[in-house]
Enzyme design. Structure first.
Site, PDB file in Angstrom:
ATOM      1  CD  GLU A   1      -7.449   0.929  -1.982  1.00  7.50           C
ATOM      2  OE1 GLU A   1      -7.173  -0.275  -1.770  1.00  7.50           O
ATOM      3  OE2 GLU A   1      -6.959   1.575  -2.929  1.00  7.50           O
TER       4      GLU A   1
ATOM      5  CB  CYS B   1      -7.570  -0.242  -5.894  1.00  5.17           C
ATOM      6  SG  CYS B   1      -7.435  -1.528  -7.162  1.00  5.17           S
TER       7      CYS B   1
ATOM      8  CD  GLN C   1      -3.031  -1.003   0.290  1.00  8.97           C
ATOM      9  OE1 GLN C   1      -3.236   0.059  -0.282  1.00  8.97           O
ATOM     10  NE2 GLN C   1      -3.770  -2.079   0.077  1.00  8.97           N
TER      11      GLN C   1
ATOM     12  CG  ASP D   1      -7.160  -5.349  -1.621  1.00 10.26           C
ATOM     13  OD1 ASP D   1      -7.658  -4.646  -2.529  1.00 10.26           O
ATOM     14  OD2 ASP D   1      -6.194  -4.982  -0.932  1.00 10.26           O
TER      15      ASP D   1
ATOM     16  CE1 TYR E   1      -8.214 -11.677  -7.223  1.00 11.42           C
ATOM     17  CE2 TYR E   1      -9.747 -11.375  -5.411  1.00 11.42           C
ATOM     18  CZ  TYR E   1      -9.506 -11.689  -6.731  1.00 11.42           C
ATOM     19  OH  TYR E   1     -10.558 -12.004  -7.559  1.00 11.42           O
TER      20      TYR E   1
ATOM     21  CD  GLU F   1      -0.472 -12.673  -4.436  1.00 11.11           C
ATOM     22  OE1 GLU F   1       0.013 -12.454  -5.553  1.00 11.11           O
ATOM     23  OE2 GLU F   1      -1.429 -12.017  -3.961  1.00 11.11           O
TER      24      GLU F   1
END
Length: 361
Positions: free
Chosen positions: A353, A319, A184, A294, A213, A234
């Site tokens: 966001e 996002c 981030q 996310d 994710y 992931e």
């Protein structure tokens, strides 16, 4: 080029607030949780072209659509104070050394709230042993880590990562962040995002959490103490290694990470396909009550969205509110939005966001 407008920040943030409210209004009319950024020195990453003139090398940026007319940068108030302090020092080193300056094309900074710093020098030429020796001296002089890159060449002088320390609800969380990996960019707002997600995870009888994710485990590590077990997925191997390291660094013992895409995990969860990458993980051992997602800017594919609908609660960090709205059209067929938030990761831009909590109807 004016990068920040501190005097206008509140008005610009209010505009974003109204915009996200309007986007979410078909699904949610309740109070919006809003989290502001610092108006300056908030970004932990900065990237600059290096433009060479008869006067020496300069940090340069360009207006959108124009990559031929450089705008020279002395200071960059979007970036952290530590990046701004280091910028002129490194540029002076470049301009005092033909070895550092020759065909230098790009410089990237990765900073942390903890004070750790990584700088990547990118060249249009191979890196020599003499360059490596000089880079080692710069590491020692400025107490930073340095990477050199050129075509088919990467030289990490001491390491290719930084260690971040975030304060969340008064507790410290330690994160390894790799060069080139996602983290981030606005660390102070990230702390607020983690606190918000934790607040939504408080349960009297916690079950298990599924996270898609997961990246370097940014949310996984913070949320794990609030669930019985956490299974995270992931695709990037470097991010998986970082997530596993971050779990160990924070003494998180109830987190397992699998190298699967969201689409692959959906197939595995539906028992449509077996994966060797799930070896040692028995999906039947998990009693998942909450799924945390996310996704990238493209949002979730329909099958992954359908998977989310199988669980009682959905925590969705986005996002890109436009694709969030697309996913909500399907998710709200079975779930109701109970809470929504705006996190200003990117002041002075159109980027937003958002976070939403959905519960099964």
């Amino acid at each position: 080029m004016k990068f920040t407008q501190p005097e206008n920040y509140q008005a610009l943030f209010a505009e974003k607030t109204q915009r996200i409210k309007a986007m979410l209004s078909p699904f949610y009319q309740g109070e919006l949780d809003t989290y502001e950024s610092a108006p300056e020195f908030y970004r932990m990453r900065a990237e600059f072209r290096v433009w060479h003139t008869d006067d020496g090398a300069h940090y340069a940026m360009f207006q959108p659509g124009d990559n031929k007319t450089p705008i020279f940068i002395d200071q960059f108030p979007v970036a952290s104070k530590e990046i701004n302090a280091l910028m002129p020092k490194l540029l002076a080193e470049v301009n005092n050394s033909e070895l550092l300056a020759k065909r230098l094309f790009h410089i990237e900074f990765l900073a942390t709230l903890s004070g750790d710093m990584l700088v990547t020098f990118i060249y249009h030429r191979p890196l020599s042993d003499e360059w490596i020796a000089l880079a080692k001296l710069l590491e020692q002089r400025y107490d930073i880590a340095i990477i050199g890159r050129s075509r088919k060449q990467k030289v990490a002088i001491s390491r290719d990562w930084v260690d971040e320390v975030l304060t969340v609800n008064g507790n410290t969380l330690h994160y390894r962040q790799n060069e080139g990996g996602f983290s981030q960019p606005n660390a102070a707002v990230c702390e607020k995002m983690l606190e918000w997600a934790i607040a939504q995870s408080a349960q009297q009888n916690p079950k298990d959490l599924l996270e898609l994710y997961c990246g370097n485990g940014n949310f996984s590590v913070a949320l794990a103490p609030h669930y019985r077990k956490v299974l995270a997925t992931e695709m990037a191997k470097t991010s998986i290694r970082a997530a596993q390291l971050n779990a160990a660094s924070n003494e998180v013992e109830n987190l397992s990470v699998a190298r699967l895409s969201a689409e692959e995990f959906t197939q595995a969860w539906n028992r449509e396909r077996e994966f060797n990458r799930l070896k040692g993980i028995d999906l039947d051992d998990y009693d998942v009550s909450t799924i945390f997602v996310d996704p990238p800017r493209a949002g979730m594919d329909p099958d992954t969205t359908t998977l989310c609908q199988r669980f009682e609660r959905i925590i969705y960090i986005s996002c890109n509110p436009a694709t969030l709205v697309e996913n909500l059209q399907q998710l709200t067929e079975t779930h109701e939005v109970k809470r929504a938030a705006l996190f200003d990761q990117f002041p002075y831009t159109d980027h937003m966001e958002a976070g939403v909590i959905l519960e099964r109807r």
